[in-house]
Every structure is written in structure tokens, then in C-alpha cells.
Design an enzyme around this catalytic site. Structure first.
Site, short mmCIF file in Angstrom:
data_model
loop_
_atom_site.label_atom_id
_atom_site.label_comp_id
_atom_site.label_asym_id
_atom_site.label_seq_id
_atom_site.Cartn_x
_atom_site.Cartn_y
_atom_site.Cartn_z
N HIS A 135 0.73 -0.86 -0.15
CA HIS A 135 -0.04 -0.39 0.09
C HIS A 135 0.83 1.32 -0.24
CE1 HIS A 135 0.40 1.31 4.71
NE2 HIS A 135 0.87 -0.35 4.41
N ASP A 137 -0.65 4.36 0.70
CA ASP A 137 -1.14 5.41 2.43
C ASP A 137 -0.17 4.76 3.07
OD1 ASP A 137 -2.78 3.13 2.83
OD2 ASP A 137 -3.61 4.38 3.18
N ASP A 167 6.54 0.73 5.94
CA ASP A 167 5.33 0.89 6.44
C ASP A 167 4.34 1.83 5.43
OD1 ASP A 167 2.38 0.02 6.63
OD2 ASP A 167 1.96 1.22 8.90
N GLU A 201 -5.12 1.59 2.89
CA GLU A 201 -4.86 0.54 3.83
C GLU A 201 -4.61 0.79 5.41
OE1 GLU A 201 -2.70 -2.14 6.50
OE2 GLU A 201 -2.42 0.04 5.75
N GLU A 202 -4.43 2.28 5.78
CA GLU A 202 -4.42 2.68 6.93
C GLU A 202 -5.37 2.98 7.37
OE1 GLU A 202 -1.92 1.95 8.47
OE2 GLU A 202 0.04 1.68 7.75
N ASP A 228 1.87 -10.41 1.24
CA ASP A 228 1.19 -8.59 2.04
C ASP A 228 2.86 -8.99 2.88
OD1 ASP A 228 0.00 -6.90 2.14
OD2 ASP A 228 -1.82 -7.06 2.78
N HIS A 475 4.34 3.56 12.35
CA HIS A 475 3.48 4.36 12.70
C HIS A 475 4.00 5.28 14.68
CE1 HIS A 475 -0.80 2.06 11.29
NE2 HIS A 475 0.27 2.15 10.96
C1 LIG Z 1 7.91 -13.81 18.81
C2 LIG Z 1 8.38 -12.83 18.26
C3 LIG Z 1 7.62 -11.55 18.92
C4 LIG Z 1 7.23 -10.75 17.63
C5 LIG Z 1 7.04 -9.53 18.09
C6 LIG Z 1 6.35 -8.70 16.40
C7 LIG Z 1 6.61 -8.62 15.13
C8 LIG Z 1 6.16 -7.23 14.44
C9 LIG Z 1 6.47 -7.35 13.30
C10 LIG Z 1 5.99 -6.26 12.34
C11 LIG Z 1 5.06 -5.67 12.61
C12 LIG Z 1 4.85 -4.18 10.99
C13 LIG Z 1 3.78 -4.55 11.74
C14 LIG Z 1 2.76 -4.17 10.14
C15 LIG Z 1 1.24 -4.80 9.85
C16 LIG Z 1 0.85 -2.98 10.49
C17 LIG Z 1 0.57 -2.71 9.34
C18 LIG Z 1 -0.94 -1.84 9.42
O1 LIG Z 1 -0.22 -0.82 10.32
N1 LIG Z 1 -1.85 -2.10 9.14
C19 LIG Z 1 -2.78 -1.11 10.10
C20 LIG Z 1 -3.52 -1.21 11.20
O2 LIG Z 1 -3.15 -2.63 11.45
O3 LIG Z 1 -4.05 -0.17 11.46
ZN LIG Z 2 1.16 -0.81 6.42
ZN LIG Z 3 0.53 0.91 9.31
#
Ligand SMILES: CCCCCCCC/C=C\CCCCCCCC(=O)NCC(=O)O
Ligand SMILES: [Zn+2]
Ligand SMILES: [Zn+2]
Length: 515
Positions: A135, A137, A167, A201-202, A228, A475
Site C-alpha cells: 500500500h 498510504d 510501512d 490500507e491505513e 503482503d 506508526h
Molecule cells: C515472538 C516474536 C515477537 C513478535 C514481535 C512482533 C513483530 C512484528 C513485526 C512487524 C510489525 C509490523 C506490522 C506491520 C503490519 C501492520 C500494518 C498496519 O499498520 N495496518 C493498519 C493497522 O493495523 O491498523
Molecule cells: Zn501497512
Molecule cells: Zn500501518
């Protein structure tokens, strides 16, 4: 007699020690037997285009991302997006990726006003297509607290700083960059694939990704897998594991965004009632914070990550991880300590907005707050709402749902699943120092959740190495990507497109296919 009792005591000790020894030996044998299987090493090597970059390619790759970061594609809400910037982003990719936009076998469509769908027609229509999703945005960025302005895309010590660097403009631009390089080297994919770049997406993905998915459905498209954003290569997240491990999210948490409000009569602050709308709402929200949702460690796929990585842990943690039937109460307590691991084991509660009051000497007529819950894979919306109502236990607090959806289905994670093999194989090719690939949970939400009608094989993974201090940047302040890390991401996508062009998976467990 006293001597005999002493001997008996000694004998009992010996038996006890012997039993402990046997138990320890059994645990060690179990730890060895339950090592993660070497799944991804069952591949043969094919001749493929290497990812050699000239100095000019390198410069171009970096500048393409920096240019995209500078476009302020901020989403505040579904109704409040920077549409001028979203349109500018469309013009920008056209300019920066000329081969993608001029190749005959690639069709480009704009969906929902600003999202992009590319259909890359493979030379072999018999092969089932796949999809890469990203995405453009971004969430807003405060001006304070950043080392450099958040949309300046400045370089600092080998990193590009800026909102969207991980992101998720890194994926949006990275996918197109990988394809651009392949096209310039005259690569014609055999397997068709789709590239989706969403613009909202956000703030739900309803206008972009959801419409792309609906359009593909009307065209009768079925996908072999979809990739994704959503998880990363973790480095230093888990105490006791030395090498980085790639975690591919096979599901994502559900979500409830709810508005809470309290209405009370307005009046003069000199004669206040016992409780104000602000006090009532604040107390209700505090009860939510003070009473977290239940710890559900072991009830969902969070346990898979530890089972897969058990052999990676150093002694004695490997014993603990291979015997979670015994040690899960302790492990689950440890997971509760940090926000990143706590998010894996329970539905989380985040009070994200609070508005109340109109003047310092007026009793506030209303107080409003927004709370965002992320639902653990073993729970559903209804169950969480029931707990919320019981915890608040105050009818004066009205609850209005803004958005709510259940956790996403769990994608297959078997060695014979095409998408799993392709991702694992590409990881081994590009990140040889990654010691293991494990299934996990995406704690955020992604556009991929709109594609469940097109495939059951949805994988959420960004090929970026994350250290613990990288997570709060998403974020948060000082979001950044290392230039080397971004090159690796483009290389991963470049190889993944080529690896996906095999037509038949190797026989499982055939030695001749070992790397
Ligand atoms: C045991 C392992 C520990 C795990 C730690 C978590 C690792 C997380 C890795 C990446 C985080 C990135 C998240 C990206 C996806 C979120 C996309 C987003 O912002 N979407 C909107 C929303 O959710 O509101
Ligand atoms: Zn994202
Ligand atoms: Zn995000």
C-alpha cells in the site's frame, strides 16, 4: 538400626537422582527429535538471473524510494485522505518505472480512484497466478521528535528516514523496482501474477484493496498464494535465539474499533454533580485498561512459532520450548511482559482517542473516546464485546461500533504448499544467515484480509531484518529503512518472481533435490 535408616535414606536419594537423570535424558531426546524439519532445503537450484547491481542501478533504486517517501500520501480517516498526493504517487510510479508501464504483457488499471492493479501476463496460462500486495498510504507523522522531517526522506548513517519507509512504500516501490529490473533484463515471467497497490490500507482498505479483490473475483481469478506486509525477519526479539529468524504471518488478528460515550446535563462548574461525563467515562476506560483480556497463550497459532523455533534456543531454553505442555504457564507470563509479545497472546485494548469538555467553567455535556481492540485468533468479536460490557458494567456508557471483524483464517503451513515453498526458497537464496522460517501471527491488519475469497494461502511478510527497537518506529517516530536492507528487499522480490516460475514442486524428501 540407625545405620540401616541412613542407608535407606541414601538409597532413596540414589533412586531419586536416577529418576531425574532418566527424565532429563527423555527431555533431551524429545528436544532432539522435535527439531524443526529442514523443509525449505528440498529444492534444486535453477539457473536464474542474478541480482547484480551497477552503481547506477543502486543509485536509481535508492532514489526511487526516496522520491516516493516525499509524497505525503497521508490517511487520517476514510473520508480524510490526501488525494492530491495519492494522484501524484500514480504519476510518480509511471515516471520512475517506464518498463513496467510500457511492456505489452503488463496491464495497468486504476481502481477506486487511486489504487493500482497490474496484471503481468505470464507466458504459460496453465500456471496458477499469484499476487503481491502493498500500500502507498501512510499514517500521519508529527513534526516533533524526528531526527529529520518525516517526509524529507533524508539519508542518515546508511538509513533513509521517513514515514512509509517500512510501512509500506518499501513494498509498493520495491515490487515495481524488482519487476522493472527484470524487464530491463528481458525476463518474461512464465507464471502470471498480479500486483496490487492500495491507497487506503491505513483506514480500512475498503476503497482500494477491497475493490481490487472484488474485480478479480468477477474475472474468475483464483490465486495460488498472496504475499503482503505484516511480519519480518526478527533479530534479537527472542532471548536465547542467536540468529535472525523469519516469521511468516499465516493469520492476522481481528479488530474492533468502538466509540464510547457518556451524556450528562450541562451546567455551571460552581455547583457540580457528584460525577461528570468525563469522570464516568474515564473510570470505565480505566477499568478496561486495568482488566486486560484473558491470556490465551496456547489457544492459537502463537504456539507454532515457539514449536518451530524450539531447536534454535540455547540450552536450557530449548528444553523449555520443546516441553510447552509443562512450561507454558511460565512462558506465557514472560510473553506478557513486553508489548510486542503480549500482543501475540491476548486481545489487546488500546484507548486511542478521548474528547470532552468545552470550557473550564462548564460541566461537560458529553465525553467521547475511541478504543481499538485487536482480537486474538482464538476469540471472536461477540465474545470480546461481551467481556467489554461486563468490565465496564455501567449502562451510562454507550458503546457504538465503528468497525469490527473476526481474526482471519489460518493459511496452510505445510512443506508441499506452493506459496510456502516459494517464500522459504527465496529466503534461503537471499538471506542465507536466517536460521529458520516459522509461521506466526500478524498483530496489525493488512489489505490481504480482503482477498480471502481468492485464496486460502495468504502470507504476510516483509523481507526486512527487524531489531527490537525497529518495532516502535512503525506508526511511531523515526521510521526508517537501511539502504542495504531495502536492496535486500528488492533482491528478495526479484528472486521470488523468478522462483515462482517453476511449474512443479519437487517431490518431498527426495535427496536429489537437496540444495
Ligand atoms: C515472538 C516474536 C515477537 C513478535 C514481535 C512482533 C513483530 C512484528 C513485526 C512487524 C510489525 C509490523 C506490522 C506491520 C503490519 C501492520 C500494518 C498496519 O499498520 N495496518 C493498519 C493497522 O493495523 O491498523
Ligand atoms: Zn501497512
Ligand atoms: Zn500501518
Amino acid at each position: 538400626m540407625a545405620k540401616r535408616r541412613g542407608w535407606l535414606r541414601g538409597e532413596a536419594w540414589a533412586v531419586c537422582l536416577g529418576l531425574c537423570g532418566v527424565a532429563l535424558a527423555l527431555l533431551l531426546v524429545r528436544a532432539y527429535v522435535l527439531r524443526s524439519p529442514p523443509g525449505p532445503r528440498l529444492w534444486w537450484r535453477r539457473v536464474a538471473l542474478g541480482f547484480e547491481l551497477s552503481a547506477r542501478d543502486r543509485q536509481e533504486l535508492k532514489e526511487a524510494l526516496r522520491g516516493a517517501i516525499k509524497i505525503q500520501t497521508v490517511s487520517f480517516s476514510p473520508e480524510d485522505q490526501n488525494t492530491t498526493a495519492l494522484a501524484e504517487f500514480g504519476n510518480y510510479i509511471k515516471k520512475v518505472f517506464p518498463a513496467v508501464f510500457s511492456t505489452k504483457f503488463i496491464q495497468h488499471e486504476i481502481i477506486g480512484g487511486y489504487s493500482h492493479l497490474f496484471t503481468v501476463q505470464g507466458s504459460d496460462p496453465q500456471l496458477m497466478p499469484y499476487m503481491l500486495l502493498a500500500h502507498m498510504d501512510v499514517v500521519p507523522a508529527s513534526q516533533e521528535g524526528w531526527h529529520v522531517p518525516p517526509f524529507s526522506a533524508k539519508e542518515l548513517d546508511g538509513f533513509i528516514y521517513g514515514r512509509g519507509t517500512v510501512d509500506n512504500k518499501n513494498s509498493a516501490i520495491g515490487i515495481l523496482q524488482a519487476l522493472e529490473f527484470l524487464l530491463r533484463r528481458h525476463y518474461r515471467p512464465r507464471r502470471s501474477f498480479y500486483i496490487g497497490i492500495g491507497h487506503d490500507e491505513e483506514v480500512s482498505g475498503h476503497k482500494g484493496a477491497m475493490k481490487i479483490a472484488a474485480l478479480l473475483k468477477t474475472r474468475g481469478v483464483k490465486l495460488s498464494f498472496l504475499l503482503d506486509e505484516g511480519s519480518v525477519i526478527l533479530d534479537g526479539f527472542l532471548v536465547g535465539i542467536k540468529d535472525p529468524v523469519a516469521v511468516i504471518a499465516i493469520t492476522e488478528k481481528g479488530s474492533i474499533t468502538a466509540n464510547f460515550s457518556v451524556e450528562k446535563e450541562q451546567g455551571h462548574s460552581s455547583a457540580p454533580p457528584k460525577e461528570t461525563s468525563i469522570g464516568i467515562l474515564a473510570a470505565a476506560l480505566s477499568r478496561l485498561e486495568q482488566n486486560p483480556m484473558p491470556n490465551l497463550f496456547g489457544h492459537g497459532p502463537e504456539i507454532l512459532i515457539l514449536e518451530h523455533l524450539a531447536s534454535e534456543f540455547r540450552f536450557p531454553l530449548n528444553l523449555v520450548m520443546t516441553n510447552l505442555w509443562l512450561f507454558s504457564p511460565i512462558v506465557s507470563r514472560i510473553f506478557e511482559q513486553k508489548p510486542s509479545t503480549n500482543a501475540l497472546i491476548r486481545t489487546t485494548t488500546a484507548i486511542t482517542m478521548f474528547n470532552a469538555g468545552i470550557k473550564s467553567n462548564v460541566i461537560p455535556p458529553s465525553a467521547k473516546a475511541t478504543v481499538n481492540f485487536r482480537i486474538h485468533p482464538s476469540q471472536k468479536v461477540e465474545e470480546v464485546l461481551e467481556i467489554v460490557k461486563n468490565t465496564i458494567a455501567d449502562d451510562r456508557v454507550k458503546i457504538h461500533l465503528q468497525e469490527a471483524f473476526d481474526p482471519l483464517p489460518i493459511s496452510p503451513w505445510d512443506n508441499d504448499v506452493f506459496g510456502v515453498q516459494i517464500i522459504q526458497r527465496t529466503l534461503l537464496d537471499v538471506f542465507p544467515h536466517v536460521s529458520n522460517v516459522a509461521p506466526g501471527i500478524c498483530i496489525g491488519n493488512t489489505d490481504s484480509r480482503h482477498f480471502t475469497n481468492l485464496t486460502d494461502a495468504i502470507y504476510r511478510f516483509n523481507p526486512l531484518v527487524f531489531k527490537p527497537d525497529d518495532l516502535p518506529r512503525v506508526h511511531g517516530l523515526n521510521e526508517r529503512i537501511s539502504i542495504e536492507g531495502y536492496e535486500k528487499q528488492v533482491e528478495f522480490l526479484y528472486q521470488l518472481i523468478q522462483n515462482s516460475d517453476i511449474d512443479k514442486l519437487p517431490e518431498p524428501h527426495a535427496n536429489s533435490h537437496e540444495l
